[in-house]
Design a protein around this motif. Structure first.
Motif, mmCIF file in Angstrom:
data_model
loop_
_atom_site.group_PDB
_atom_site.id
_atom_site.type_symbol
_atom_site.label_atom_id
_atom_site.label_comp_id
_atom_site.label_asym_id
_atom_site.label_seq_id
_atom_site.Cartn_x
_atom_site.Cartn_y
_atom_site.Cartn_z
ATOM 1 N N LEU A 156 0.849 -1.175 0.000
ATOM 2 C CA LEU A 156 0.000 0.000 0.000
ATOM 3 C C LEU A 156 0.884 1.224 0.000
ATOM 4 C CD1 LEU A 156 -2.704 -1.025 2.586
ATOM 5 C CD2 LEU A 156 -2.981 -0.814 0.131
ATOM 6 N N GLU B 209 -3.552 3.325 5.645
ATOM 7 C CA GLU B 209 -2.292 2.702 5.300
ATOM 8 C C GLU B 209 -2.213 1.267 5.792
ATOM 9 O OE1 GLU B 209 1.402 4.825 5.757
ATOM 10 O OE2 GLU B 209 0.268 6.611 6.248
ATOM 11 N N ARG C 286 -5.292 8.143 -5.683
ATOM 12 C CA ARG C 286 -5.723 8.008 -4.292
ATOM 13 C C ARG C 286 -6.435 6.680 -4.062
ATOM 14 N NH1 ARG C 286 -5.581 12.388 -0.924
ATOM 15 N NH2 ARG C 286 -5.692 10.758 0.659
ATOM 16 N N SER C 287 -7.108 6.554 -2.950
ATOM 17 C CA SER C 287 -7.586 5.259 -2.490
ATOM 18 C C SER C 287 -8.937 4.870 -3.074
ATOM 19 C CB SER C 287 -7.676 5.252 -0.963
ATOM 20 O OG SER C 287 -8.600 6.221 -0.520
ATOM 21 N N PHE D 257 -4.945 2.305 -7.724
ATOM 22 C CA PHE D 257 -5.338 3.082 -6.551
ATOM 23 C C PHE D 257 -4.220 3.019 -5.537
ATOM 24 C CE2 PHE D 257 -6.560 -1.236 -5.964
ATOM 25 C CZ PHE D 257 -6.552 -1.526 -4.593
ATOM 26 N N SER D 258 -4.216 3.972 -4.625
ATOM 27 C CA SER D 258 -3.094 4.079 -3.695
ATOM 28 C C SER D 258 -3.211 3.168 -2.495
ATOM 29 C CB SER D 258 -2.960 5.529 -3.208
ATOM 30 O OG SER D 258 -4.104 5.895 -2.447
ATOM 31 N N GLY D 259 -4.400 2.675 -2.208
ATOM 32 C CA GLY D 259 -4.615 1.825 -1.047
ATOM 33 C C GLY D 259 -6.084 1.783 -0.713
ATOM 34 N N ALA D 260 -6.409 1.195 0.412
ATOM 35 C CA ALA D 260 -7.796 1.105 0.848
ATOM 36 C C ALA D 260 -7.804 0.721 2.315
ATOM 37 C CB ALA D 260 -8.569 0.073 0.030
ATOM 38 N N CYS E 204 -0.570 7.496 2.217
ATOM 39 C CA CYS E 204 -2.012 7.420 1.982
ATOM 40 C C CYS E 204 -2.692 7.496 3.337
ATOM 41 C CB CYS E 204 -2.346 6.112 1.266
ATOM 42 S SG CYS E 204 -4.093 5.872 0.976
ATOM 43 N N THR F 185 -1.610 -1.448 -6.999
ATOM 44 C CA THR F 185 -1.233 -0.493 -5.968
ATOM 45 C C THR F 185 0.278 -0.283 -6.007
ATOM 46 O OG1 THR F 185 -1.087 -2.295 -4.356
ATOM 47 C CG2 THR F 185 -3.159 -1.080 -4.458
ATOM 48 N N ASP G 265 -8.852 7.170 3.676
ATOM 49 C CA ASP G 265 -7.646 6.488 3.263
ATOM 50 C C ASP G 265 -7.039 5.790 4.472
ATOM 51 O OD1 ASP G 265 -8.006 7.508 0.802
ATOM 52 O OD2 ASP G 265 -6.603 9.170 1.043
#
Length: 337
Positions: free
Chosen positions: A30, A44, A118-119, A138-141, A34, A158, A42
């Protein structure tokens, strides 16, 4: 385990197309940076991620290369966005705190860079079911959402852990995290997948009859505002966000050919951000009303998407299918009142 760089080089040719695409997306981790700050929801947390090998989607027959869908930041600190003008479709959805986020879908063009990335949110998974195993960047979740993403019929992409996956994601130097993460799409796909991969249900062609002459239309979220103003000179709708004209990274106006203001149900989800704000869930399956803006006119129409695997059909009251203008389409989801 093979390195991310090695895995990223592993590509397969699809038998039904001459285009060479990535068939195996193996990406770990991830995104660092974020966080909930300036980006509610968001998270991490979570262990390193690995995407599943590419495959076929029985819903659509499995013979189309996947589109690239990218979650793009849309707070003022993230503007101007990079690569947004190359998207075939831009979806606008409400997130925590009444803010907005964008989902840009690429099929016919791949820009050099896209972002800030972004997420993801839960409702993204339903929205993307209409495509054949799309690549979702996407950057993460949130950690609780990761199992749902793993089970969804898509390829999650990611950022890698520090030192891995060099070249797929880069951090810009002119902005602070988390608004500086950019995807380099040609590190993921050799070529754009093509228009046939846009299984949205959209039709393109001559405008429907009637409609009201319209010079501007505004859509409001609790903490965001979008205004679309018709430009005869450009034959496009000029976008403003929160009262400021939206421009590309080169300073050109963001100008879709068609704008759809789609009235949907926006309900609370089972997820909250670190401040306790609930994450809205935008329901994109069902039916309802919409306004299609094209050629300086507004057309009141009906929308229908019976199943998540279907695209969305737009029709007039008498059942006539509504065509969009050739060019970029923005779909703005707004709560039914």
């Amino acid at each position: 385990m093979a390195t991310v760089g090695t895995r990223r080089k592993a590509r397969a040719r699809r038998a039904a197309t001459a285009r060479a695409l990535l068939a195996t997306l193996l990406v770990a981790g991830l995104a660092a940076g974020c966080t909930a700050s300036n980006g509610p929801g968001d998270d991490e947390r979570g262990s390193p991620r690995t995407s599943r090998p590419g495959g076929t989607d029985e819903t659509h027959g499995g013979d189309r290369p996947p589109v690239l869908a990218v979650k793009i930041d849309n707070v003022p600190a993230a503007r101007p966005q990079t690569g947004l003008e190359s998207a075939d479709v831009v979806y606008v959805e409400q997130v925590e705190g009444g803010l907005s986020r964008l989902m840009a879908v690429y099929a016919t063009r791949l820009p050099e860079s896209i972002g800030p990335v972004r997420s993801a949110r839960e409702s993204d998974l339903e929205l993307l079911r209409q495509f054949d195993r799309p690549v979702l960047a996407f950057s993460g979740a949130q950690s609780r959402l990761l199992p749902l993403i793993d089970r969804a019929p898509l390829e999650p992409l990611t950022p890698g852990t520090p030192g891995s996956g060099a070249g797929v994601y880069v951090r810009g130097t002119t902005r602070s995290a988390p608004h500086n993460l950019f995807l380099q799409p040609r590190q993921v796909m050799d070529d754009p997948p093509g228009r046939a991969s846009l299984t949205t249900g959209f039709r393109y062609g001559p405008p429907p009859r009637g409609g009201e002459p319209t010079s501007t239309r505004t859509v409001r979220y609790p903490a965001a505002r979008f205004t679309f103003s018709w430009s005869d000179a450009r034959d496009r709708w000029l976008v403003s966000m929160d009262g400021t004209p939206a421009v590309t990274a080169r300073g050109e106006p963001v100008a879709p050919a068609t704008v759809v203001v789609q009235h949907v149900t926006v309900r609370p989800s089972d997820y909250h951000d670190s401040r306790g704000n609930n994450t809205p869930y935008t329901e994109t399956v069902g039916s309802g009303t919409a306004t299609v803006l094209r050629d300086g006119r507004a057309h009141d129409v009906r929308w229908s998407r019976p199943d998540a695997s279907d695209g969305t059909a737009f029709t007039t009251d008498d059942g006539t299918e509504v065509n969009f203008a050739q060019g970029q389409v923005w779909v703005v989801y707004t709560e039914t009142t």
